[in-house]
Structure formats: structure tokens, C-alpha cells
Design an enzyme around this catalytic site. Sequence first.
Site, short mmCIF file in Angstrom:
data_model
loop_
_atom_site.label_atom_id
_atom_site.label_comp_id
_atom_site.label_asym_id
_atom_site.label_seq_id
_atom_site.Cartn_x
_atom_site.Cartn_y
_atom_site.Cartn_z
N SER A 52 35.51 67.98 83.37
CA SER A 52 34.90 66.82 82.73
C SER A 52 34.11 67.21 81.48
O SER A 52 33.82 66.36 80.63
CB SER A 52 33.98 66.08 83.70
OG SER A 52 34.70 65.52 84.77
N CYS A 258 34.41 58.89 88.72
CA CYS A 258 34.07 59.22 87.33
C CYS A 258 35.09 58.63 86.34
O CYS A 258 35.14 57.43 86.17
CB CYS A 258 33.94 60.74 87.18
SG CYS A 258 33.11 61.25 85.66
N LEU A 259 35.92 59.44 85.70
CA LEU A 259 36.92 58.92 84.78
C LEU A 259 37.90 58.03 85.53
O LEU A 259 38.37 57.02 84.99
CB LEU A 259 37.65 60.08 84.09
CG LEU A 259 38.65 59.72 82.98
CD1 LEU A 259 37.98 58.96 81.85
CD2 LEU A 259 39.33 60.98 82.44
N GLN A 262 36.49 54.62 85.76
CA GLN A 262 36.63 53.89 84.51
C GLN A 262 38.06 53.39 84.31
O GLN A 262 38.27 52.27 83.82
CB GLN A 262 36.20 54.79 83.35
CG GLN A 262 34.73 55.20 83.41
CD GLN A 262 34.43 56.43 82.57
OE1 GLN A 262 35.24 56.87 81.76
NE2 GLN A 262 33.25 57.02 82.78
N ASN A 300 27.99 63.23 85.72
CA ASN A 300 28.47 63.89 84.52
C ASN A 300 29.43 62.97 83.80
O ASN A 300 30.62 62.97 84.07
CB ASN A 300 29.17 65.22 84.87
CG ASN A 300 29.94 65.77 83.68
OD1 ASN A 300 29.64 65.44 82.54
ND2 ASN A 300 30.93 66.59 83.94
N GLY A 302 29.93 60.56 79.88
CA GLY A 302 29.45 60.08 78.60
C GLY A 302 29.94 58.67 78.29
O GLY A 302 29.59 58.10 77.27
N PHE A 303 30.79 58.13 79.19
CA PHE A 303 31.27 56.76 79.08
C PHE A 303 30.89 56.02 80.35
O PHE A 303 30.65 56.63 81.39
CB PHE A 303 32.79 56.73 78.89
CG PHE A 303 33.26 57.25 77.56
CD1 PHE A 303 33.58 56.39 76.53
CD2 PHE A 303 33.37 58.62 77.34
CE1 PHE A 303 33.99 56.87 75.29
CE2 PHE A 303 33.79 59.12 76.11
CZ PHE A 303 34.09 58.23 75.09
N HIS A 344 29.48 61.78 91.22
CA HIS A 344 30.29 62.81 91.88
C HIS A 344 29.84 63.03 93.32
O HIS A 344 28.94 63.84 93.58
CB HIS A 344 30.19 64.13 91.10
CG HIS A 344 30.96 64.14 89.84
ND1 HIS A 344 32.06 64.94 89.64
CD2 HIS A 344 30.83 63.42 88.70
CE1 HIS A 344 32.56 64.73 88.42
NE2 HIS A 344 31.81 63.80 87.84
N GLU A 346 31.23 64.67 95.61
CA GLU A 346 31.48 66.04 96.07
C GLU A 346 30.30 66.94 95.75
O GLU A 346 30.15 68.02 96.32
CB GLU A 346 32.76 66.59 95.46
CG GLU A 346 32.65 67.23 94.11
CD GLU A 346 32.36 66.25 92.98
OE1 GLU A 346 31.95 66.70 91.90
OE2 GLU A 346 32.56 65.03 93.18
#
Length: 373
Positions: A52, A258-259, A262, A300, A302-303, A344, A346
Site C-alpha cells: 500500500s 482498504c483499497l 474503496q 494506511n 491516502g484516499f 487493516h 490484520e
Amino acid sequence: MKYQSRKKAILLLADGTIFYGKSVGDKEGTSFGEVCFNTGMTGYQEIFTDPSYFGQLMVTANVHIGNYGTNENENESDSVKISGLICRNFSYDYSRVDAKESLEDFLNANNLFAISDVDTRALVSYIRDNGAMNAVISTDVDNIEGLKKQLAEVPNMNGLELASKVSTKEPYFFGDENASLKVAALDIGIKRNILRNIASRGVYVKVFPYNATFEEMSAWNPDGYFLSNGPGDPEPLVEAQAVAKEIIKRDLPLFGICLGHQVIAIANGISTFKMHNGHRGINHPVKNLATGKGEITSQNHGFAVDRESAEANTDVEVSHVHLNDHTVAGLKMKNKNCFSVQYHPEASPGPHDSAYLFDQFVANIKKAKLQQA
């Protein structure tokens, strides 16, 4: 001091601001990327190898980096993924029973340029106020104008597709092939500890490249699907979005982190945006809106998912919120077997407050199998 002739070094930000430091070791070098900071007091090796963080210059808020060495079992991928390291005090010596080598040797093996002796307290404060931006670290301290010209050509993270840079090239398996459940995971920057957490719950995982189609993934006949974490902007990931849409349409068990979270949002017509400086650390407070309980989480990114857009969507509910800035930390579809979180669970590194989400995913898969029986 191990190195008496360390080179003078600078950090040059895109807005022209300069911070001064020295090279780690006696190396000369230059490295570009988006500068960001992580507030975690431990877990630097996991951070440096997290996909990431691909393409980013990492500022460590902890004043001491390298003091407990490295161990290959703590890598979250097959190599260092950050583009450079910026720290205050770099420890050339280390002490830990499980350590196999120094952080210096680890970084040298991965050909990573790093600088130390930077006033990271001032730097983190500056980034917090002015936002994440592109930057360069270099020992070419007499070539400021040249560095500025090169820095101006570095692409902005907004709109940047990076999943293809870190994803596996070929499918591979993880876990026990005799496990009772099978999950197909789309690798858009997956961490090893996510795979460990899924596999430890009686699941055999097949990991697919970032551009795999739903047809390719479903041909394995999995019981559930997973969309991983990863770097960059989710908007350009049209192939992953298509996969998410197809899984959702068929009401198959789906979990995103996370991503991946999104991507699921965009697949539902919910917009995302680039944050001012993102969330990166291991002590971020999140509230589970269903239980009312708080969680200390590892983050973690940034979006983020636009909250107004999410709350306007009648098919989705916001399941978790970040208590510092009230951004969306989790989503759940109302009439589909699909949920996701921005953080996250995990937690590598970080607390284990959110590990229950993997249990929830497995429970969703088992429930779906019973309904099909």
C-alpha cells in the site's frame, strides 16, 4: 559513530520547502515519491514492505528507527515497497533475540535510499498542516534547481493507478488445500498477514492478479471473494470495479479491505476522494455503529470514501466511522452479502481489536453455503 563521512542530504518538497539531514550509511542517492508519515512506534519492517506504500517517501514519526533489527518473517511482501525513508535517529546497531540482520543491511539488500538526522517532528507537523505532496530526498545538495525540475515531472498520486506495479503476475495458492472453505482473493496490493488471517480460519485462498476477470476467479468455484488493500487511486481500477459489481450482482460473499473497500464503494456508485494527508498509524480510533463499541485500528490510506455520497446510497449503510475526523471507516450492503472496511484488521503492525472482521467474513460464507444446500 559507524560512519564518519556520511553525506549531507536534503528533503525537497514540491512547494519548495527544504529539510536537511544526512545519508544513512555513506551512500549517495536520490529518490522521488509522495511524502507521508506513519505515527506507529513499532512495526517499521512491516510498513516498509506493505504494498500500500508503493511510490511513497516514508517519514517515521518515531524518533528511533532500526533499533530492533529485521526478521524475514515480518515482511508483508517480497520486497521493500516504499520509495525512500526519512527518519530522525537511524540505529546501525540493533538488539532483539529474533532479529536476523540490521535495518541497514535490509535496506541495502533492497536498494533503498534513506536519510536520517531530519527534524521529523517539524516535518510531520508541516505535512499535517500543508498536506501530502510529492518530494525528493537526495545527497545532490548543490543541485536544487535540477532536483526541482525532476520533481515537477513526478506524477501526482491523484488519478495514479499503482495496483499493477505490486500485484502478482500469476495466480497462486495460500493455506491448506484440504480446508473446508475456498476464497478467491483479488491482489491489488495484498499483505501476507491478511492471507494468514484468512487461511487460519479454515480457508484455502487462491490469489489472482489485479486484472483478473470474474470469470477467471469464479472458474475455481470459490465459496467467497476478497478484495485486498493496495496503493494509489481506486478510480482507475476499472477491472477490479467490474469484478466487484459482478460479485455483488450475484450476491456472493464479498469482503474488502482498504483499497478493496474503496473499489466496492465505487462499484456501488459511491465516490472517493484524495485526503489532505491520509491516515497512517496503529492507534486510529474507529466506532462500530452496529455495536457501539470502539476499536483501536491500524490504518494506511491516502484516499477515502465520501461520506455524503455513501449515506445517500439506499443500498449501503455506513457501518464504521473514524472518530478523529468522522470519515467512512466501513460499509455494509443492506441486501447483499458484502461488507468492507477502510482500515487493516490484520494489524501488522498494530492492535487486534478488529480481527473479528475475518470471523464475520467466514461466518457470511458459511451462511451462504447453508442457504445453497
